[in-house]
Design a protein around this motif. Structure first.
Motif, PDB file in Angstrom:
ATOM      1  N   ASP A  67      32.564 -51.686 -56.075  1.00  0.00           N
ATOM      2  CA  ASP A  67      31.372 -52.068 -56.837  1.00  0.00           C
ATOM      3  C   ASP A  67      30.096 -52.024 -56.001  1.00  0.00           C
ATOM      4  OD1 ASP A  67      32.085 -54.258 -55.315  1.00  0.00           O
ATOM      5  OD2 ASP A  67      31.703 -55.721 -56.899  1.00  0.00           O
ATOM      6  N   GLU A  68      30.202 -51.832 -54.691  1.00  0.00           N
ATOM      7  CA  GLU A  68      29.035 -51.734 -53.821  1.00  0.00           C
ATOM      8  C   GLU A  68      28.695 -50.285 -53.484  1.00  0.00           C
ATOM      9  OE1 GLU A  68      29.960 -53.915 -50.313  1.00  0.00           O
ATOM     10  OE2 GLU A  68      30.034 -55.833 -51.337  1.00  0.00           O
ATOM     11  N   ARG A  69      29.526 -49.356 -53.898  1.00  0.00           N
ATOM     12  CA  ARG A  69      29.344 -47.952 -53.537  1.00  0.00           C
ATOM     13  C   ARG A  69      28.483 -47.250 -54.564  1.00  0.00           C
ATOM     14  NH1 ARG A  69      34.153 -45.017 -52.853  1.00  0.00           N
ATOM     15  NH2 ARG A  69      33.018 -43.806 -51.352  1.00  0.00           N
ATOM     16  N   LEU A  70      27.856 -46.168 -54.147  1.00  0.00           N
ATOM     17  CA  LEU A  70      27.047 -45.367 -55.051  1.00  0.00           C
ATOM     18  C   LEU A  70      27.961 -44.640 -56.042  1.00  0.00           C
ATOM     19  CD1 LEU A  70      24.561 -43.736 -52.529  1.00  0.00           C
ATOM     20  CD2 LEU A  70      24.095 -45.595 -54.139  1.00  0.00           C
ATOM     21  N   ARG A 119      33.239 -49.626 -48.037  1.00  0.00           N
ATOM     22  CA  ARG A 119      32.640 -50.672 -48.865  1.00  0.00           C
ATOM     23  C   ARG A 119      33.442 -50.862 -50.138  1.00  0.00           C
ATOM     24  NH1 ARG A 119      26.391 -48.891 -48.797  1.00  0.00           N
ATOM     25  NH2 ARG A 119      26.952 -48.464 -50.930  1.00  0.00           N
ATOM     26  N   ALA A 120      33.320 -52.075 -50.725  1.00  0.00           N
ATOM     27  CA  ALA A 120      33.996 -52.355 -51.988  1.00  0.00           C
ATOM     28  C   ALA A 120      33.500 -51.377 -53.047  1.00  0.00           C
ATOM     29  CB  ALA A 120      33.724 -53.791 -52.417  1.00  0.00           C
TER      30      ALA A 120
END
Length: 68
Positions: A6-9, A3-4
């Protein structure tokens, strides 16, 4: 890293940073940090390969928790 960024935890990004920091490569570390005038300090060196391998094993076994 499917995932990008900015979408990751945040915990996942921290783990990736810890692993990238073992090798000391700018190309691995830079995508995981915010811009900072002293960022180059992070890629001035690397852990010896045997130490990096042991630390990576330790990092993989630890949990990263977020507190509310």
């Amino acid at each position: 890293m499917g995932r990008a960024l900015d979408e990751r935890l945040p915990e996942d990004v921290l783990f990736d940073f810890l692993i990238a920091n073992l090798g000391g490569g700018e190309e691995d570390i830079r995508p995981l940090i915010v811009d900072h005038p002293d960022a180059a300090f992070l890629w001035q060196g690397a852990y010896p390969p045997d130490v990096a391998a042991l630390l990576a094993k330790q990092y993989e076994g630890m949990g990263i928790a977020r507190f509310p």
